[in-house]
Design an enzyme around this catalytic site. Sequence first.
Site: not given
Ligand code: F6R
Length: 241
Positions: A67, A143
Site C-alpha cells: 500500500d 479495513e
Molecule cells: C502496512 C500495512 C498495515 C500494517 C498493520 C500493522 O503496509 O499494510 O496493514 O501491516 O497496520 O501495523 P504494525 O506492524 O505497525 O502493527
Amino acid sequence: MKIYTATDFKDMSRKAANIISAQIILNEKSVLGLATGSSPIGVYQQLIEWYKKGDVDFSSVTTINLDEYVGLAPDDPHSYRYFMKKYFFSHINIHESNTYLPNGLQKSQEFECMRYECIIRNNGGIDMQLLGLGHNGHIGFNEPNAAFEADTHCVTLSQDTREANKRFFDTIDDVPRQAYTMGIKTIMQARRIVVIVSGESKAEIVKRSFFGSITPDVPASVLQLHNNVTLVGDKAALSLI
Ligand code: F6R
C-alpha cells in the site's frame, strides 16, 4: 497453517527473515510482497545484516508493496516508498526499478489500481507476501467489512487507522485520508503468506483472525482459507491461542 512461536520481537524478526531468505535462496528471482509499519522493521534489519555478511542476494529479487498513502510524493518522509528506502532498499543490492509501490500522486484512481494489478500479473504473481496485522484485523489497508473479492483499490481510511498511524506524523491532521491498497483478493492470490505479529496488544486479534469465524468483520480471518499461511508471532501475541 504453520505457526512459529518466538520468544520476543527480535526472535520473531529473525524467524520471519529466515523464511524470506530461504525463499530467495530457493528462487533468486522471487517476487516478494512487502509491508510497512512497526512489525517488519526487525525483519528488514535482519535481512540487511545477512546481506552484508554475503548470505543473501537481492540483485534478482522483485518487491511489490501492499500500500501507499494517496497524495504523498515518493520522497515525502511519511510515504511508504520513503519508509521502504530508509529501512530496507537503500541497505541492500536490490535494483530500484524492481521495487514497486502504488504511486500516491496518481490522480486517476482507476488508472493506478489497474496499473498496480498489471505490475503484479506481469511479474508472474507474488511468491511470498509478508503481512502485519492491524488491531482491528486489517491487512494492507483493508479495513473491517472490506470486500473479500476486491483487488487493488483506493480506500478512505477509518478514524481508528488514522489514529493508529498518527505515531508516524506530527498531528492527526497530517495523516492522509486515503490510501491505495492491494485488495483482499490480491493478497489471497499470493502463493505463500507470512504473517508477523508481536506484543500482547495483538493477542486478541490473532485469536479472532485465525481461530474465529471467517467474516469480513475481521479481514485477516480470510487467511484461514489460504492453503499456505505461516504465522510467526512472539509469545505475547500468541498467548491466547
Ligand atoms: C502496512 C500495512 C498495515 C500494517 C498493520 C500493522 O503496509 O499494510 O496493514 O501491516 O497496520 O501495523 P504494525 O506492524 O505497525 O502493527
